[in-house]
Scaffold this active site. Structure first.
Site, PDB file in Angstrom:
ATOM      1  N   ILE A 103       0.897  -1.158   0.000  1.00 11.11           N
ATOM      2  CA  ILE A 103       0.000   0.000   0.000  1.00 11.11           C
ATOM      3  C   ILE A 103       0.938   1.210   0.000  1.00 11.11           C
ATOM      4  CG2 ILE A 103      -0.211  -0.145   2.541  1.00 11.11           C
ATOM      5  CD1 ILE A 103      -2.995   1.026   2.320  1.00 11.11           C
ATOM      6  N   SER A 104       0.711   2.142  -0.921  1.00 11.75           N
ATOM      7  CA  SER A 104       1.682   3.236  -1.107  1.00 11.75           C
ATOM      8  C   SER A 104       1.775   4.133   0.118  1.00 11.75           C
ATOM      9  CB  SER A 104       1.287   4.103  -2.297  1.00 11.75           C
ATOM     10  OG  SER A 104       1.158   3.333  -3.440  1.00 11.75           O
ATOM     11  N   GLN A 105       2.867   4.828   0.161  1.00 16.69           N
ATOM     12  CA  GLN A 105       3.100   5.850   1.189  1.00 16.69           C
ATOM     13  C   GLN A 105       1.970   6.899   1.089  1.00 16.69           C
ATOM     14  OE1 GLN A 105       6.890   7.528   0.388  1.00 16.69           O
ATOM     15  NE2 GLN A 105       6.935   8.803   2.226  1.00 16.69           N
TER      16      GLN A 105
END
Lengths: 254, 825
Positions: A103-105
């Site tokens: 899950i992206s930053q």
């Protein structure tokens, strides 16, 4: 007569509770506001707001669109990460979600969403659903989101999660993202991870004139840069390459 | 009584082979540079062993064969167990930036592999302690065994996949133990020896496959590809060059085509995905003889040279699955020479999947060569119209900056000179790299090409260069001759129709830059223009990444790290800028720091606590300094020599195996002769010295150091031109020549350690174990430090430093030990 301080605090708390309840009712998903993660989520949003695009304004403006911040302040990111990583859900870092994906930053999610310049009537295609978090954020700003995930187990998990949380304007499909989602095309906005080293031509075709496409380039944990593809009214294509940070590679001459 | 020499040799070969194998398996399941770090740290087990033996010396000495056998057996068992546990750790190198827990897993990895190396070192260390009169022989068998291991492991990797190979090598532990039990025969020892032999067999072939089969990290591209429905592995081959996995994906096809223009509308044909060590994919394309399906390849930056040269004779360096060969054929190449390093990959395309690949590598107009790219060019007399160097490294590896510490002789100034000298008149060299933001590879390559042209004495080199970028690749073109107006018109038309940006063409105006793939500032154009103009030096100086061209002496093309940008880059990490940092260099530095701290904890600290040792402080300091200096010097020369000979032998695996093995074997022979030489020189009366009446008598150590210094310096000056001249020779003769040159140098280098150790064991026996330990730690530190130094000051400087250290070492031991000062005779 002055009211008792405790009573006054009590009244204020009641008002606050009422406001929270109103917020809950106003959002499509019940879990959003009444949770123990409200404080870290607010802190995350404050950090994103503060960092923004940085003073060099690589996209012409410094701040992330407040509407994006408002939505990210509501979407319960902790619901999108594995149970044992919930405490880190609101830290400004990517997290593994299984199947070799992340899950992206949060800041990068904010930047990509900001770049999309979403309007409430927009129809959006996402290739690479992952945890479904980004689809949830986009769903809060657009009319409809179509999202395709290549790993079936991940697609199923995200679809179930989004349904449970009440995101009924998101449609998840497991399968090949190469040909886009023909039946729902054209799209106002497209978000795609270019895994094969190029952007599938059908996706460019399914982008409406005047539309925007955002591509994050890089590995699972290390984003290199963002590519913004713009299709003008005449259908011609222009891309922009954006670093997520303000960085000038040259030291000033002495 | 003599030491169990065969057991020592067998175990040493196992230790060296397992170092190589651990690097291989870690490169497959994780990433290569972490393997390097883990193994470097684990080798500090050698240092710990010195301290351990020093502390428990008497008890161990009393039961030598049993202590030896126990340690050798433990080496084998803990190696396999360590690997099985390590595979199951949730360690993820890529998350180290974010997740402090990963540091814990990393320490567990260190600890796991320290055990086997500690045990192995105990064996050799014990042999030194228990057989003080045989120091030279023990050292000889140790080194010769290691030399055999270096060669043997390469052979083994051709026969076995990496994890069964690791088990087989671990079995050498109990085998050495059995042999040690038997070295003095007796019925009491026969049964345990038989038991150990059975254990060795079980370890080599009897373990359940599930225990040691390779478990790839879920973040590896291969792991992710296999999650896609319908995918299956259709072929897998292994060699020392890598594990090649071919994957079929019928449901959701591979459509690998990098850097494709957004204007392209053609879909790639059916492909098989090729993964090397779990990274990739690259593609084997379905080919039925018709070239129309490959029109999409014309939409990449790689296609540029074909728009400037008609019916070219082409050389593709790094042909892989053959996409660039197809590109050449698509453009009507008259002939293609395709060079690929890994013969397994060639066989897959040429044999196993020949029907799928349309007999691409069997065509009359295509000739495939299994060879290292630069070596092939240096050894051929042919001239080409186009020399194409496509992208050889996967994006993920390049992006993480983890290549930075690997030497690459493909992109040095000297390498470019070689390619350019093999171009036909008006021929083109085309090199493609991933686009990185801010620009790194592309500008460094541009600067390298300028430097190469200048060294060749070309006037106005900037008139021969063109640089182009797509949204994710850059292609540099170097012409053998100045670009003409029609050339430039073709380049402009090519770029315009594909929405590629000009970074540099001669006479380009700033208005032409940054038009299609727009950056906030025209960094690429400004950079190239500055490099091509008079302010090149100041631009390189002011740039926050290292753009100095790589050379053969400093072959680190992928190292862009500069300390002064570190603060800024670390700060940017929170904002998603972690990728701007080249982690490879920092990891290497971190390895060195950790190794220093651990060395202090493992050696210096116990020695300080134990300072009541029966030796005067001055002697202890001298012994310490001597073995530190010799340990550093040996590896400095060895690492630098591997680099030099690798260029000559040109094949990375064989070169390392041959050079390493030759070094160890000849050093072993030298160490065996050292005591005899010492005795002859000692016996010689003063007036009988080699330089009668003029110089004082010399010790064997001084003779050895003088020889090393002379040879090292002569080689430094003479070998590069000599090797250039001998380059066209065949492999066998080149290997023979390499051995002839290594032999004398290694022979003398084998002496300083046993000569001094023998002196120590006679006069200060209590100091023997930690002389061994200090030397062990110095070897680990020096291997890491040699790379760090070479990155900064180059390999020649590393060799000079080594010579200085040898001279210093000889000076340290010039006077006799105080504690052993005998009354004058």
């Amino acid at each position: 007569m002055r009211s008792h301080p405790v009573r006054r605090a009590g009244i204020e708390t009641r008002w606050l509770a009422l406001a929270v309840a109103a917020l809950v009712l106003a959002t499509p998903h019940g879990t959003a506001a009444s949770d123990e993660f409200a404080a870290p989520r607010a802190a995350m949003v404050r950090l994103i707001e503060q960092l923004g695009w940085g003073s060099k304004k690589p996209v012409g403006h410094e701040n992330i669109d407040p509407r994006v911040l408002a939505v990210m302040g509501k979407v319960p990111r902790h619901e999108f990460v594995p149970e044992d990583l919930r405490d880190a859900a609101y830290a400004n870092r990517p997290l593994p979600i299984g199947y070799g994906q992340t899950i992206s930053q949060p800041l990068i999610v904010a930047m990509m969403t900001d770049l999309l310049q979403l309007e409430p009537d927009h129809v959006v295609l996402e290739v690479g659903t992952g945890s479904g978090y980004h689809a949830a954020v986009v769903a809060g700003l657009a009319r409809r989101v179509y999202t395709i995930e290549i790993v079936p187990a991940l697609a199923e998990m995200s679809a179930r999660r989004l349904r449970r949380m009440g995101y009924d304007n998101v449609e998840v499909r497991a399968g090949d993202g190469y040909y886009g989602w023909q039946s729902a095309a054209p799209f106002d906005r497209i978000l795609v991870t270019a895994a094969a080293g190029h952007v599938p031509p059908p996706l460019i075709e399914q982008l409406r004139p005047g539309g925007r496409m955002v591509i994050p380039v890089g590995g699972a944990f290390l984003l290199q840069h963002l590519v913004l593809v713009e299709k003008d009214a005449a259908g011609s294509i222009r891309t922009r390459q954006l670093l997520p940070v303000s960085f000038v590679p040259l030291t000033r001459a002495k | 009584m003599s030491p169990p020499l065969p057991a020592i040799a067998v175990l040493s070969s196992g230790v060296l082979a397992s170092e190589v194998l651990l690097t291989r398996v870690f490169a497959i399941i994780q990433v290569h540079h972490f393997a390097y770090m883990v193994i470097s740290i684990a080798l500090l087990g050698y240092g710990a062993s010195g301290t351990f033996i020093a502390l428990f010396r008497e008890r161990l000495e009393a039961r030598f064969p049993e202590a030896y056998a126990a340690n050798a057996t433990l080496f084998g068992l803990s190696m396999v167990a360590g690997f099985a546990i390590a595979e199951r750790l949730p360690f993820n190198a890529a998350a180290l930036v974010w997740d402090p827990w990963q540091l814990l897993y990393l320490s567990v990895l260190y600890a796991l592999f320290t055990v086997p190396f500690f045990c192995a070192a105990n064996c050799v260390g014990l042999a030194f302690v228990c057989f003080p009169d045989h120091t030279g022989r023990v050292y000889r068998y140790d080194l010769v065994g290691a030399g055999a291991g270096a060669l043997g492991v390469v052979a083994l990797l051709f026969m076995l996949f990496p994890s069964p190979a690791l088990c087989a090598v671990a079995a050498l532990g109990p085998l050495a133990a059995a042999s040690a039990m038997l070295y003095r025969s007796g019925p009491r020892r026969l049964r345990p020896a038989a038991g150990l032999a059975v254990l060795a067999l079980a370890l080599a072939g009897g373990l359940p496959a599930s225990l040691t089969e390779l478990r790839l990290s879920e973040f590896k591209s291969l792991s992710q590809a296999l999650l896609v429905p319908g995918t299956e592995i259709v072929a897998e081959t292994s060699s020392p060059l890598g594990l090649v996995t071919v994957v079929r994906s019928p449901t959701i096809p591979f459509r690998y085509a990098l850097g494709l223009s957004l204007a392209n509308t053609q879909e790639p044909p059916e492909q098989l995905g090729v993964f090397v060590d779990g990274e990739g994919p690259s593609a084997i394309n379905r080919f039925d003889g018709g070239l129309e399906p490959f029109g999409y390849l014309d939409g990449t930056t790689m296609a540029l040279p074909y728009h400037l040269v008609g019916r070219p004779k082409v050389l593709v360096l790094g042909a892989g699955g053959g996409a660039d060969v197809l590109l050449a054929l698509y453009h009507g190449a008259s002939r293609v020479d395709a060079v690929e390093l890994d013969p397994n990959l060639i066989r897959l395309v040429a044999d196993r999947f020949a029907a799928f690949a349309g007999g691409l590598y069997g065509r009359r107009d295509v000739r495939v060569h299994a060879a290292e790219a630069r070596g092939f060019v240096a050894g051929t007399a042919a001239r080409y119209d186009i020399i194409q160097i496509p992208l050889l490294d996967a994006f993920a590896t390049a992006a993480a900056g983890t290549l930075s510490l690997s030497e690459s002789t493909l992109y040095t100034v000297e390498a470019l000179e070689i390619y350019l000298s093999h171009l036909a008149p008006d021929g083109m060299l085309a090199i493609t790299r991933w686009l990185k933001l801010p620009p790194r590879d592309s500008l460094k390559l541009f600067a390298t090409a300028l430097a190469a042209l200048e060294r060749m004495g070309v006037d106005a080199p900037e008139r021969r260069l063109a640089l182009l970028r797509s949204w994710n690749t850059t292609t540099l073109l170097v012409k053998n001759g100045a670009f003409t107006e029609p050339d430039l018109a073709s380049i402009r038309a090519f770029a315009r129709s594909r929405s590629f940006d000009l970074v540099y063409v001669p006479g380009m105006s700033p208005r032409e830059a940054n038009r299609y793939n727009i950056l906030s500032e025209p960094y690429f154009f400004e950079g190239a223009a500055a490099l091509a103009g008079p302010e090149r030096a100041s631009f390189i100086e002011r740039y926050k990444f290292d753009l100095r061209p790589a050379t053969d002496d400093r072959p680190y093309f992928f190292d862009f790290f500069r300390w002064r940008a570190l603060d800024e880059l670390l700060e940017l990490r929170a904002q998603g800028g972690a990728a701007l940092l080249d982690w490879g260099y920092l990891l290497l530095f971190a390895t060195l720091l950790q190794a220093c701290v651990l060395s202090v904890a493992l050696i210096l600290l116990p020695l300080w606590i134990w300072r009541g040792a029966p030796a005067p402080g001055r002697d202890r300091r001298r012994v310490f300094a001597y073995f530190l200096a010799v340990g550093f010097a040996f590896f400095f020369v060895e690492v630098a020599s591997i680099q030099r000979f690798m260029l000559f032998l040109s094949h990375p695996v064989y070169a390392v195996a041959v050079v390493l093995s030759a070094f160890l074997v000849f050093a072993g022979l030298g160490s065996g002769i050292a005591p005899r030489l010492a005795r002859r020189l000692e016996r010689r009366p003063a007036h009988d010295s080699p330089w009668p009446g003029r110089l004082p008598p010399v010790s064997a150590l001084e003779v050895a150091v003088a020889a090393i210094a002379a040879l090292a310096i002569v080689y430094l000056l003479a070998l590069p031109p000599l090797f250039r001249w001998l380059m066209p020779l065949g492999d066998a003769s080149k290997i023979a020549i390499a051995i002839v040159f290594i032999a004398p140098l290694a022979f003398w280098m084998g002496m300083p350690f046993p000569l001094a150790l023998e002196r120590v064991s006679k006069r200060l026996p209590a100091l023997v174990p930690w002389a061994w330990g200090v030397n062990g730690c110095a070897s680990v530190l020096s291997a890491v430090l040699a790379t760090l130094l070479a990155m900064n000051i180059g390999f020649s400087a590393v060799v000079l430093l080594a010579v200085a250290l040898y001279v210093l070492a000889a000076a340290i031991l010039h006077a006799p030990f105080e504690s052993a000062a005998r009354p004058p005779s």
